[in-house]
Design a protein around this motif. Sequence first.
Motif, PDB file in Angstrom:
ATOM      1  N   PRO A  21      -3.194  -7.275  -4.098  1.00 18.77           N
ATOM      2  CA  PRO A  21      -2.839  -6.217  -5.043  1.00 18.77           C
ATOM      3  C   PRO A  21      -3.220  -4.865  -4.452  1.00 18.77           C
ATOM      4  CG  PRO A  21      -4.927  -7.191  -5.654  1.00 18.77           C
ATOM      5  CD  PRO A  21      -4.414  -7.997  -4.481  1.00 18.77           C
ATOM      6  N   VAL A  22      -2.949  -3.824  -5.170  1.00 13.35           N
ATOM      7  CA  VAL A  22      -3.276  -2.463  -4.705  1.00 13.35           C
ATOM      8  C   VAL A  22      -4.745  -2.187  -4.983  1.00 13.35           C
ATOM      9  CG1 VAL A  22      -2.823  -0.009  -5.053  1.00 13.35           C
ATOM     10  CG2 VAL A  22      -0.928  -1.641  -5.047  1.00 13.35           C
ATOM     11  N   ILE A  23      -5.499  -1.886  -3.936  1.00 13.17           N
ATOM     12  CA  ILE A  23      -6.928  -1.605  -4.090  1.00 13.17           C
ATOM     13  C   ILE A  23      -7.278  -0.188  -3.638  1.00 13.17           C
ATOM     14  CG2 ILE A  23      -7.540  -4.030  -3.830  1.00 13.17           C
ATOM     15  CD1 ILE A  23      -8.444  -3.387  -0.968  1.00 13.17           C
ATOM     16  N   GLY A  24      -6.273   0.594  -3.303  1.00 10.58           N
ATOM     17  CA  GLY A  24      -6.514   1.923  -2.739  1.00 10.58           C
ATOM     18  C   GLY A  24      -7.127   2.924  -3.703  1.00 10.58           C
ATOM     19  N   LEU A  25      -7.114   2.631  -4.994  1.00  9.14           N
ATOM     20  CA  LEU A  25      -7.711   3.552  -5.972  1.00  9.14           C
ATOM     21  C   LEU A  25      -9.104   3.108  -6.408  1.00  9.14           C
ATOM     22  CD1 LEU A  25      -4.647   4.359  -8.262  1.00  9.14           C
ATOM     23  CD2 LEU A  25      -5.590   5.721  -6.393  1.00  9.14           C
ATOM     24  N   ALA A  68       2.018  -5.176  -0.642  1.00  8.16           N
ATOM     25  CA  ALA A  68       1.293  -4.170  -1.432  1.00  8.16           C
ATOM     26  C   ALA A  68       0.517  -3.240  -0.501  1.00  8.16           C
ATOM     27  CB  ALA A  68       0.332  -4.852  -2.407  1.00  8.16           C
ATOM     28  N   SER A  69       0.390  -1.987  -0.929  1.00  6.50           N
ATOM     29  CA  SER A  69      -0.371  -1.016  -0.161  1.00  6.50           C
ATOM     30  C   SER A  69      -1.853  -1.218  -0.405  1.00  6.50           C
ATOM     31  CB  SER A  69       0.023   0.402  -0.576  1.00  6.50           C
ATOM     32  OG  SER A  69       1.404   0.582  -0.411  1.00  6.50           O
ATOM     33  N   LEU A 127      -0.076   6.701  -6.665  1.00  6.06           N
ATOM     34  CA  LEU A 127       0.675   5.466  -6.859  1.00  6.06           C
ATOM     35  C   LEU A 127       1.927   5.444  -5.988  1.00  6.06           C
ATOM     36  CD1 LEU A 127       0.380   5.091 -10.737  1.00  6.06           C
ATOM     37  CD2 LEU A 127      -0.754   3.663  -9.014  1.00  6.06           C
ATOM     38  N   ASP A 128       2.604   6.572  -5.920  1.00  7.01           N
ATOM     39  CA  ASP A 128       3.794   6.656  -5.061  1.00  7.01           C
ATOM     40  C   ASP A 128       3.434   6.374  -3.608  1.00  7.01           C
ATOM     41  OD1 ASP A 128       5.391   7.281  -7.217  1.00  7.01           O
ATOM     42  OD2 ASP A 128       5.328   9.453  -6.877  1.00  7.01           O
ATOM     43  N   ALA A 129       2.317   6.956  -3.164  1.00  4.10           N
ATOM     44  CA  ALA A 129       1.892   6.751  -1.779  1.00  4.10           C
ATOM     45  C   ALA A 129       1.523   5.298  -1.511  1.00  4.10           C
ATOM     46  CB  ALA A 129       0.709   7.665  -1.466  1.00  4.10           C
ATOM     47  N   LEU A 130       1.058   4.600  -2.555  1.00  5.78           N
ATOM     48  CA  LEU A 130       0.657   3.201  -2.418  1.00  5.78           C
ATOM     49  C   LEU A 130       1.807   2.238  -2.702  1.00  5.78           C
ATOM     50  CD1 LEU A 130      -2.792   3.510  -4.204  1.00  5.78           C
ATOM     51  CD2 LEU A 130      -2.450   2.993  -1.780  1.00  5.78           C
ATOM     52  N   GLY A 131       2.986   2.779  -2.987  1.00  2.96           N
ATOM     53  CA  GLY A 131       4.152   1.949  -3.221  1.00  2.96           C
ATOM     54  C   GLY A 131       4.209   1.302  -4.583  1.00  2.96           C
ATOM     55  N   VAL A 132       3.563   1.917  -5.579  1.00  3.74           N
ATOM     56  CA  VAL A 132       3.516   1.351  -6.931  1.00  3.74           C
ATOM     57  C   VAL A 132       4.531   2.051  -7.820  1.00  3.74           C
ATOM     58  CG1 VAL A 132       2.064   0.932  -8.958  1.00  3.74           C
ATOM     59  CG2 VAL A 132       1.068   0.817  -6.645  1.00  3.74           C
ATOM     60  N   GLY A 133       5.374   1.263  -8.479  1.00  7.38           N
ATOM     61  CA  GLY A 133       6.372   1.826  -9.372  1.00  7.38           C
ATOM     62  C   GLY A 133       5.843   1.971 -10.793  1.00  7.38           C
TER      63      GLY A 133
END
Length: 356
Positions: A243-247, A354-355, A176-182
Amino acid sequence: MEKPFKRILVIKMRFHGDMLLTTPVISTLKRNYPEAAIDMLLYKDTMPILSENPEIHALYGVSNKGASATEKLQNFVSLIKALRRNEYDLIVNLTDQWIVALLVRLLKAPVKISQNYAHRQSGFWKKSFTHLAPFDGKHAVERNLSVLYPLGITDFCRDTAMSYAPEHWERMRKELDALGVGEHYVVIQPTARQLFKCWDNDKFSQVIDALQARGYEVVLTSGPGADDLECINEIASGCERKPVIGLAGKTRFPELGALIDHAMLFIGVDSAPGHIAAAVKTPIICLFGATDHIFWRPWSDNIIQFWAGNYQAMPARSELDRNKKYLSVIPAADVIAATEKLLPASFIPLTSSASL
């Protein structure tokens, strides 16, 4: 029935969400027989969702999807050998597959309990068990717990359980940190195994836009299949800001449990992640279509549930079209309003992209 059981086998062969709905049975047995080693027999591909449960001594997997007849036979023979060595004194069956009757007959436990399935009334099935428990309860959790009534148990655990190790959350937090999510993030899992359980992608996009406009970060999750990932990408592409889709497609079940546990809200359809959210006590918005929304709903009090049947008549199970999105009648505006009820006041809107 007062028995100092020392080795217990619980049998449940269903899908991932069903396994979580079985955990109150495990917890109740452990509470009443704390010295007992409790094993579980389940499908091999559902083992990961219970792999970190500290109340389960050992998991034994039954071959199912993709296995040949020869492989299934070899698996059955090896399982019988392993289970017989354990010398169980109690077997609790929560599965209606006919092969269970044969398996149970090959094990020498003095107490063998099964739920009394209406379609399993043959002499062979009924005589395979020492006790047949009548069904009770309107929800799957209550129905599962009713199998224990022949034991005379009065102290029941009614919470579902989803366990993960500290390192699973550490990995998720690092990702999450790497993807910029707090810290103020919402998890949405829009996918399900079958299309008739799915909502419209553009409506998920509208909900995401509303959440992100209020300052919440949205993390989309899914299984690793190509169809799931295509759905994720289409939803993300329809948003004003991705949104974040990296996971998506990259989390194992214990990691998904950790991710949802630390989320402010979970939004999903009738699938296993909704039951994970209930087990870790994360607030839930869930959407149900032409399925039993009472029996299968996530086992939580902190939930807003939408059932397509409140907007339009749903077909009988025998008339169900598995290629139709029955959830389409649920408006995005209603789901957005539900997020406003379950989430605190808006945070400062995000300004960074968003990452992926």
